[in-house]
Scaffold this motif. Structure first.
Motif, PDB file in Angstrom:
ATOM      1  N   ALA A  11       0.854  -1.188   0.000  1.00  0.00           N
ATOM      2  CA  ALA A  11       0.000   0.000   0.000  1.00  0.00           C
ATOM      3  C   ALA A  11       0.892   1.241   0.000  1.00  0.00           C
ATOM      4  CB  ALA A  11      -0.916  -0.008   1.218  1.00  0.00           C
ATOM      5  N   TRP A  12       0.340   2.376  -0.374  1.00  0.00           N
ATOM      6  CA  TRP A  12       1.147   3.585  -0.506  1.00  0.00           C
ATOM      7  C   TRP A  12       1.686   4.074   0.830  1.00  0.00           C
ATOM      8  CZ3 TRP A  12       4.276   6.319  -3.058  1.00  0.00           C
ATOM      9  CH2 TRP A  12       4.513   7.646  -2.740  1.00  0.00           C
ATOM     10  N   ALA A  13       0.840   4.294   1.824  1.00  0.00           N
ATOM     11  CA  ALA A  13       1.311   4.960   3.035  1.00  0.00           C
ATOM     12  C   ALA A  13       1.130   4.138   4.302  1.00  0.00           C
ATOM     13  CB  ALA A  13       0.590   6.298   3.187  1.00  0.00           C
ATOM     14  N   LYS A  14       0.883   2.853   4.174  1.00  0.00           N
ATOM     15  CA  LYS A  14       0.692   2.049   5.386  1.00  0.00           C
ATOM     16  C   LYS A  14       1.259   0.650   5.189  1.00  0.00           C
ATOM     17  CE  LYS A  14      -3.952   0.778   3.945  1.00  0.00           C
ATOM     18  NZ  LYS A  14      -5.357   0.747   4.294  1.00  0.00           N
ATOM     19  N   GLU A  15       1.537  -0.003   6.287  1.00  0.00           N
ATOM     20  CA  GLU A  15       2.023  -1.378   6.231  1.00  0.00           C
ATOM     21  C   GLU A  15       0.904  -2.276   5.706  1.00  0.00           C
ATOM     22  OE1 GLU A  15       4.931  -3.892   9.021  1.00  0.00           O
ATOM     23  OE2 GLU A  15       3.154  -3.134  10.023  1.00  0.00           O
ATOM     24  N   ASN A  16       1.263  -3.217   4.874  1.00  0.00           N
ATOM     25  CA  ASN A  16       0.288  -4.098   4.253  1.00  0.00           C
ATOM     26  C   ASN A  16       0.616  -5.549   4.613  1.00  0.00           C
ATOM     27  OD1 ASN A  16      -1.882  -4.667   2.484  1.00  0.00           O
ATOM     28  ND2 ASN A  16      -0.452  -5.111   0.835  1.00  0.00           N
ATOM     29  N   PHE A  17      -0.416  -6.349   4.797  1.00  0.00           N
ATOM     30  CA  PHE A  17      -0.248  -7.771   5.075  1.00  0.00           C
ATOM     31  C   PHE A  17      -0.937  -8.531   3.943  1.00  0.00           C
ATOM     32  CE2 PHE A  17       0.101  -5.583   9.069  1.00  0.00           C
ATOM     33  CZ  PHE A  17       1.210  -6.184   9.644  1.00  0.00           C
ATOM     34  N   ALA A  18      -0.162  -8.922   2.948  1.00  0.00           N
ATOM     35  CA  ALA A  18      -0.711  -9.595   1.769  1.00  0.00           C
ATOM     36  C   ALA A  18      -0.925 -11.074   2.075  1.00  0.00           C
ATOM     37  CB  ALA A  18       0.241  -9.441   0.590  1.00  0.00           C
ATOM     38  N   ARG A  19      -2.089 -11.585   1.681  1.00  0.00           N
ATOM     39  CA  ARG A  19      -2.409 -12.996   1.906  1.00  0.00           C
ATOM     40  C   ARG A  19      -1.646 -13.841   0.896  1.00  0.00           C
ATOM     41  NH1 ARG A  19      -8.348 -10.628   2.491  1.00  0.00           N
ATOM     42  NH2 ARG A  19      -7.326  -9.221   1.074  1.00  0.00           N
ATOM     43  N   VAL A  20      -0.913 -14.838   1.401  1.00  0.00           N
ATOM     44  CA  VAL A  20      -0.072 -15.666   0.550  1.00  0.00           C
ATOM     45  C   VAL A  20      -0.252 -17.150   0.866  1.00  0.00           C
ATOM     46  CG1 VAL A  20       1.701 -13.901   0.165  1.00  0.00           C
ATOM     47  CG2 VAL A  20       1.924 -15.469   2.095  1.00  0.00           C
ATOM     48  N   ARG A  21       0.099 -17.958  -0.105  1.00  0.00           N
ATOM     49  CA  ARG A  21       0.166 -19.414   0.055  1.00  0.00           C
ATOM     50  C   ARG A  21       1.645 -19.751   0.189  1.00  0.00           C
ATOM     51  NH1 ARG A  21      -2.933 -23.510   1.326  1.00  0.00           N
ATOM     52  NH2 ARG A  21      -2.219 -25.439   0.438  1.00  0.00           N
ATOM     53  N   LEU A  22       2.014 -20.483   1.228  1.00  0.00           N
ATOM     54  CA  LEU A  22       3.409 -20.837   1.474  1.00  0.00           C
ATOM     55  C   LEU A  22       3.686 -22.241   0.956  1.00  0.00           C
ATOM     56  CD1 LEU A  22       3.689 -19.446   5.100  1.00  0.00           C
ATOM     57  CD2 LEU A  22       4.471 -18.363   2.993  1.00  0.00           C
ATOM     58  N   GLN A  23       4.832 -22.400   0.297  1.00  0.00           N
ATOM     59  CA  GLN A  23       5.242 -23.691  -0.243  1.00  0.00           C
ATOM     60  C   GLN A  23       6.704 -23.924   0.103  1.00  0.00           C
ATOM     61  OE1 GLN A  23       4.489 -23.142  -4.389  1.00  0.00           O
ATOM     62  NE2 GLN A  23       2.285 -23.400  -4.207  1.00  0.00           N
ATOM     63  N   HIS A  24       7.022 -25.169   0.435  1.00  0.00           N
ATOM     64  CA  HIS A  24       8.400 -25.548   0.734  1.00  0.00           C
ATOM     65  C   HIS A  24       9.002 -26.208  -0.500  1.00  0.00           C
ATOM     66  CE1 HIS A  24       8.133 -24.672   5.033  1.00  0.00           C
ATOM     67  NE2 HIS A  24       6.890 -25.081   4.928  1.00  0.00           N
ATOM     68  N   GLN A  25       9.814 -25.464  -1.246  1.00  0.00           N
ATOM     69  CA  GLN A  25      10.505 -25.949  -2.444  1.00  0.00           C
ATOM     70  C   GLN A  25      11.909 -25.365  -2.423  1.00  0.00           C
ATOM     71  OE1 GLN A  25       8.162 -24.210  -5.512  1.00  0.00           O
ATOM     72  NE2 GLN A  25       6.573 -25.766  -5.431  1.00  0.00           N
ATOM     73  N   ASN A  26      12.863 -26.115  -1.918  1.00  0.00           N
ATOM     74  CA  ASN A  26      14.224 -25.568  -1.765  1.00  0.00           C
ATOM     75  C   ASN A  26      14.175 -24.264  -0.980  1.00  0.00           C
ATOM     76  OD1 ASN A  26      15.319 -27.682  -3.279  1.00  0.00           O
ATOM     77  ND2 ASN A  26      14.943 -26.597  -5.181  1.00  0.00           N
ATOM     78  N   GLY A  27      13.486 -24.268   0.122  1.00  0.00           N
ATOM     79  CA  GLY A  27      13.259 -23.079   0.929  1.00  0.00           C
ATOM     80  C   GLY A  27      11.788 -22.714   0.904  1.00  0.00           C
ATOM     81  N   LEU A  28      11.432 -21.708   1.642  1.00  0.00           N
ATOM     82  CA  LEU A  28      10.038 -21.288   1.749  1.00  0.00           C
ATOM     83  C   LEU A  28       9.725 -20.246   0.680  1.00  0.00           C
ATOM     84  CD1 LEU A  28       7.538 -21.752   3.530  1.00  0.00           C
ATOM     85  CD2 LEU A  28       8.306 -19.859   4.946  1.00  0.00           C
ATOM     86  N   HIS A  29       8.620 -20.461  -0.063  1.00  0.00           N
ATOM     87  CA  HIS A  29       8.190 -19.552  -1.117  1.00  0.00           C
ATOM     88  C   HIS A  29       6.794 -19.040  -0.808  1.00  0.00           C
ATOM     89  CE1 HIS A  29      11.360 -20.437  -4.168  1.00  0.00           C
ATOM     90  NE2 HIS A  29      11.513 -21.457  -3.335  1.00  0.00           N
ATOM     91  N   ALA A  30       6.537 -17.774  -1.133  1.00  0.00           N
ATOM     92  CA  ALA A  30       5.239 -17.141  -0.887  1.00  0.00           C
ATOM     93  C   ALA A  30       4.622 -16.706  -2.211  1.00  0.00           C
ATOM     94  CB  ALA A  30       5.413 -15.929   0.024  1.00  0.00           C
ATOM     95  N   THR A  31       3.378 -17.147  -2.446  1.00  0.00           N
ATOM     96  CA  THR A  31       2.639 -16.799  -3.654  1.00  0.00           C
ATOM     97  C   THR A  31       1.343 -16.099  -3.257  1.00  0.00           C
ATOM     98  OG1 THR A  31       3.489 -18.784  -4.730  1.00  0.00           O
ATOM     99  CG2 THR A  31       1.604 -17.712  -5.767  1.00  0.00           C
ATOM    100  N   PRO A  32       1.067 -14.895  -3.777  1.00  0.00           N
ATOM    101  CA  PRO A  32      -0.196 -14.219  -3.444  1.00  0.00           C
ATOM    102  C   PRO A  32      -1.397 -15.095  -3.820  1.00  0.00           C
ATOM    103  CG  PRO A  32       1.269 -12.736  -4.616  1.00  0.00           C
ATOM    104  CD  PRO A  32       1.881 -14.097  -4.690  1.00  0.00           C
ATOM    105  N   THR A  33      -2.462 -15.004  -3.038  1.00  0.00           N
ATOM    106  CA  THR A  33      -3.637 -15.847  -3.254  1.00  0.00           C
ATOM    107  C   THR A  33      -4.666 -15.208  -4.170  1.00  0.00           C
ATOM    108  OG1 THR A  33      -4.625 -14.978  -1.234  1.00  0.00           O
ATOM    109  CG2 THR A  33      -3.422 -17.039  -1.041  1.00  0.00           C
ATOM    110  N   GLY A  34      -4.361 -14.096  -4.767  1.00  0.00           N
ATOM    111  CA  GLY A  34      -5.305 -13.443  -5.679  1.00  0.00           C
ATOM    112  C   GLY A  34      -5.655 -12.052  -5.197  1.00  0.00           C
ATOM    113  N   ASN A  35      -6.866 -11.625  -5.483  1.00  0.00           N
ATOM    114  CA  ASN A  35      -7.333 -10.290  -5.134  1.00  0.00           C
ATOM    115  C   ASN A  35      -7.175 -10.044  -3.633  1.00  0.00           C
ATOM    116  OD1 ASN A  35      -8.802  -7.934  -4.664  1.00  0.00           O
ATOM    117  ND2 ASN A  35     -10.324  -8.426  -6.200  1.00  0.00           N
TER     118      ASN A  35
END
Length: 70
Positions: A11-35
């Motif tokens: 977000a422009w002027a505030k901290e944002n907490f984006a919803r993600v799907r976590l996957q373990h593939q040679n380390g931890l990866h985060a993929t946004p879940t959409g809108n």
């Protein structure tokens, strides 16, 4: 910490907490879940983590970011 699997926008002027799907593939990866709009709850249904995005920031693919596991 995790690696972003795609662009995660903040977000422009505030901290944002984006919803993600976590996957373990040679380390931890985060993929946004959409809108990420507050009125769209389906993205929360598929999330098992929150990517912490500070104000005025975004993350590109393969950048390291902080995540909160749900």
């Amino acid at each position: 910490q995790a690696l972003a699997d795609s662009h995660i926008k903040g977000a422009w002027a505030k901290e944002n907490f984006a919803r993600v799907r976590l996957q373990h593939q040679n380390g931890l990866h985060a993929t946004p879940t959409g809108n990420q709009s507050s009125c769209v709850l389906t993205s929360m249904l598929f999330a098992d983590g929150l990517a912490v995005v500070p104000p005025h920031m975004s993350y590109k693919k393969s950048e390291r970011l902080e995540v909160i596991k749900l």
